[in-house]
Design a protein around this motif. Structure first.
Motif, PDB file in Angstrom:
ATOM      1  N   PHE A 116      10.129  33.396  55.243  1.00  0.00           N
ATOM      2  CA  PHE A 116       9.277  33.089  56.546  1.00  0.00           C
ATOM      3  C   PHE A 116       8.012  32.465  55.927  1.00  0.00           C
ATOM      4  N   GLY A 117       7.593  32.206  54.751  1.00  0.00           N
ATOM      5  CA  GLY A 117       6.510  31.465  54.773  1.00  0.00           C
ATOM      6  C   GLY A 117       6.477  30.216  54.863  1.00  0.00           C
ATOM      7  N   ALA A 118       5.652  29.567  56.056  1.00  0.00           N
ATOM      8  CA  ALA A 118       5.768  28.249  55.945  1.00  0.00           C
ATOM      9  C   ALA A 118       4.569  27.599  55.561  1.00  0.00           C
ATOM     10  N   ASN A 119       4.839  26.497  54.932  1.00  0.00           N
ATOM     11  CA  ASN A 119       4.140  25.042  53.999  1.00  0.00           C
ATOM     12  C   ASN A 119       2.743  25.014  55.407  1.00  0.00           C
ATOM     13  N   SER A 120       3.370  24.672  56.406  1.00  0.00           N
ATOM     14  CA  SER A 120       1.871  24.325  57.462  1.00  0.00           C
ATOM     15  C   SER A 120       1.969  25.074  58.663  1.00  0.00           C
ATOM     16  N   THR A 121       0.798  24.583  59.222  1.00  0.00           N
ATOM     17  CA  THR A 121       1.612  25.122  60.997  1.00  0.00           C
ATOM     18  C   THR A 121       2.308  24.690  62.245  1.00  0.00           C
ATOM     19  N   ALA A 122       2.050  23.528  61.424  1.00  0.00           N
ATOM     20  CA  ALA A 122       3.624  22.031  62.218  1.00  0.00           C
ATOM     21  C   ALA A 122       5.219  22.917  61.325  1.00  0.00           C
ATOM     22  N   GLY A 123       4.869  22.664  60.055  1.00  0.00           N
ATOM     23  CA  GLY A 123       5.905  24.170  59.546  1.00  0.00           C
ATOM     24  C   GLY A 123       6.592  25.449  60.130  1.00  0.00           C
ATOM     25  N   ALA A 124       5.517  25.969  60.565  1.00  0.00           N
ATOM     26  CA  ALA A 124       5.619  27.068  61.377  1.00  0.00           C
ATOM     27  C   ALA A 124       6.270  27.214  63.104  1.00  0.00           C
ATOM     28  N   VAL A 125       6.066  25.821  63.340  1.00  0.00           N
ATOM     29  CA  VAL A 125       6.572  25.679  65.257  1.00  0.00           C
ATOM     30  C   VAL A 125       7.723  24.470  64.827  1.00  0.00           C
ATOM     31  N   TYR A 126       8.048  23.930  63.831  1.00  0.00           N
ATOM     32  CA  TYR A 126       9.009  23.545  63.653  1.00  0.00           C
ATOM     33  C   TYR A 126      10.136  24.565  63.853  1.00  0.00           C
ATOM     34  N   ALA A 127      10.132  25.660  62.427  1.00  0.00           N
ATOM     35  CA  ALA A 127      11.322  26.745  62.264  1.00  0.00           C
ATOM     36  C   ALA A 127      11.793  27.550  63.260  1.00  0.00           C
ATOM     37  N   LEU A 128      10.231  27.763  64.413  1.00  0.00           N
ATOM     38  CA  LEU A 128      10.720  28.521  65.991  1.00  0.00           C
ATOM     39  C   LEU A 128      11.526  27.623  66.249  1.00  0.00           C
ATOM     40  N   SER A 129      11.080  26.342  66.194  1.00  0.00           N
ATOM     41  CA  SER A 129      11.802  25.367  67.665  1.00  0.00           C
ATOM     42  C   SER A 129      12.856  25.183  67.239  1.00  0.00           C
ATOM     43  N   GLU A 130      13.885  24.684  66.435  1.00  0.00           N
ATOM     44  CA  GLU A 130      14.622  25.025  65.923  1.00  0.00           C
ATOM     45  C   GLU A 130      15.736  26.026  65.296  1.00  0.00           C
ATOM     46  N   ALA A 131      14.987  27.468  65.795  1.00  0.00           N
ATOM     47  CA  ALA A 131      15.905  28.600  65.928  1.00  0.00           C
ATOM     48  C   ALA A 131      15.884  28.583  67.516  1.00  0.00           C
ATOM     49  N   MET A 132      14.621  28.218  68.415  1.00  0.00           N
ATOM     50  CA  MET A 132      15.147  28.105  70.060  1.00  0.00           C
ATOM     51  C   MET A 132      16.436  27.427  70.559  1.00  0.00           C
ATOM     52  N   SER A 133      16.612  26.374  70.296  1.00  0.00           N
ATOM     53  CA  SER A 133      17.709  25.438  69.711  1.00  0.00           C
ATOM     54  C   SER A 133      18.993  25.891  69.994  1.00  0.00           C
ATOM     55  N   ASP A 134      18.967  26.379  68.196  1.00  0.00           N
ATOM     56  CA  ASP A 134      20.018  26.989  67.942  1.00  0.00           C
ATOM     57  C   ASP A 134      20.552  27.805  68.517  1.00  0.00           C
ATOM     58  N   LEU A 135      19.669  29.423  69.642  1.00  0.00           N
ATOM     59  CA  LEU A 135      20.246  29.919  70.688  1.00  0.00           C
ATOM     60  C   LEU A 135      20.358  29.097  71.760  1.00  0.00           C
ATOM     61  N   GLN A 136      20.777  28.241  71.686  1.00  0.00           N
ATOM     62  CA  GLN A 136      20.870  27.630  73.459  1.00  0.00           C
ATOM     63  C   GLN A 136      22.388  27.270  72.708  1.00  0.00           C
ATOM     64  N   ASP A 137      22.807  27.536  72.029  1.00  0.00           N
ATOM     65  CA  ASP A 137      24.280  26.699  71.654  1.00  0.00           C
ATOM     66  C   ASP A 137      25.017  28.266  70.600  1.00  0.00           C
ATOM     67  N   PRO A 138      25.955  29.269  71.562  1.00  0.00           N
ATOM     68  CA  PRO A 138      26.705  29.904  71.530  1.00  0.00           C
ATOM     69  C   PRO A 138      27.910  30.010  69.758  1.00  0.00           C
ATOM     70  N   ALA A 139      28.209  28.785  69.084  1.00  0.00           N
ATOM     71  CA  ALA A 139      28.265  29.111  68.428  1.00  0.00           C
ATOM     72  C   ALA A 139      27.274  29.336  66.971  1.00  0.00           C
ATOM     73  N   LEU A 140      26.232  28.417  67.141  1.00  0.00           N
ATOM     74  CA  LEU A 140      25.171  28.642  66.563  1.00  0.00           C
ATOM     75  C   LEU A 140      24.466  29.936  66.289  1.00  0.00           C
ATOM     76  N   ALA A 141      25.002  30.791  67.577  1.00  0.00           N
ATOM     77  CA  ALA A 141      23.802  32.083  68.072  1.00  0.00           C
ATOM     78  C   ALA A 141      24.319  32.812  67.183  1.00  0.00           C
ATOM     79  N   ALA A 142      25.567  33.040  66.885  1.00  0.00           N
ATOM     80  CA  ALA A 142      26.155  33.567  66.729  1.00  0.00           C
ATOM     81  C   ALA A 142      26.315  33.553  65.116  1.00  0.00           C
ATOM     82  N   LEU A 143      26.056  32.701  64.526  1.00  0.00           N
ATOM     83  CA  LEU A 143      25.755  32.568  63.283  1.00  0.00           C
ATOM     84  C   LEU A 143      24.660  33.023  62.650  1.00  0.00           C
ATOM     85  N   LEU A 144      23.673  33.239  63.322  1.00  0.00           N
ATOM     86  CA  LEU A 144      22.317  33.126  63.660  1.00  0.00           C
ATOM     87  C   LEU A 144      22.285  35.040  63.234  1.00  0.00           C
TER      88      LEU A 144
END
Length: 209
Positions: A116-144
């Motif tokens: 859960f540690g992010a190397n930078s603010t940009a890293g945290a934003v990237y991690a969150l944006s990836e998670a939000m994107s994954d949640l829009q895909d049913p297969a990825l959401a199930a894996l999450l």
């Protein structure tokens, strides 16, 4: 008598020549990377990436040492690669029991810092944006969902091993702490240092001691 011997000898020399040529070619032919090796390289690249825009196969291909067409051949598409990356993350969630002498508090802190540690603010934003994107895909959401369940179970196991006097339900505590750690990522995205994941963990432990 001599002709068969010469013919045989010629065949042996030809065979030896071919064998040496094959051996030489095998020495210079690049080794085919396994899927796991490719995924490891891609993860290392994505974790250090500073851009906030979505990544493409062309972005990650150089770090993997393979062209975009090679990635498509292996994983089918970017979505297929994302599923493989998420599946790899699930497989890396620790499941092994503690060994004699292990410190569950230290192991939990190391896991929280790593996951859960992010190397930078940009890293945290990237991690969150990836998670939000994954949640829009049913297969990825199930894996999450599978991965988060395993994470909550692991955290609960470590909390229970710490024998915290005020923690009556380690399973509920594990889920609550996991939710708080995800929330800490949102705060890290706007550079609020006091909500670092390790500090979030320490505050929960203080309540349960």
């Amino acid at each position: 008598m001599t002709k068969p011997q010469r013919r045989y000898g010629t065949a042996v020399r030809y065979r030896d020549k071919i064998s040496k040529l094959s051996f030489t070619n095998s020495m210079v032919r690049p080794r085919r990377l396994s899927d796991d090796e490719l995924l490891t390289r891609i993860v290392a690249f994505l974790e250090q990436r500073s851009e906030l825009t979505p990544w493409s196969l062309s972005d990650v291909a150089p770090s993997a040492g393979i062209g975009p067409a090679g990635l498509i051949k292996r994983f089918g598409s970017k979505a297929g690669l994302q599923r493989a990356l998420t599946q790899r993350w699930i497989e890396l969630v620790p499941r092994e029991p503690l060994a004699d002498g292990d410190d569950p508090a230290a192991i939990l802190a190391a896991y929280v810092g790593r996951e859960f540690g992010a190397n930078s603010t940009a890293g945290a934003v990237y991690a969150l944006s990836e998670a939000m994107s994954d949640l829009q895909d049913p297969a990825l959401a199930a894996l999450l969902a599978t991965g988060w369940t395993l994470q909550a179970q692991r955290i609960a196991y470590l909390l229970e091993s710490m024998n915290l006097p005020r923690l009556n339900d380690p399973a509920a505590g594990g889920t609550m702490l996991l939710d708080a750690l995800h929330g800490a990522l949102f705060r890290s995205a706007v550079d609020l240092d006091q909500t670092a994941p390790l500090l979030t963990l320490e505050r929960f432990l203080e309540m349960w001691r």
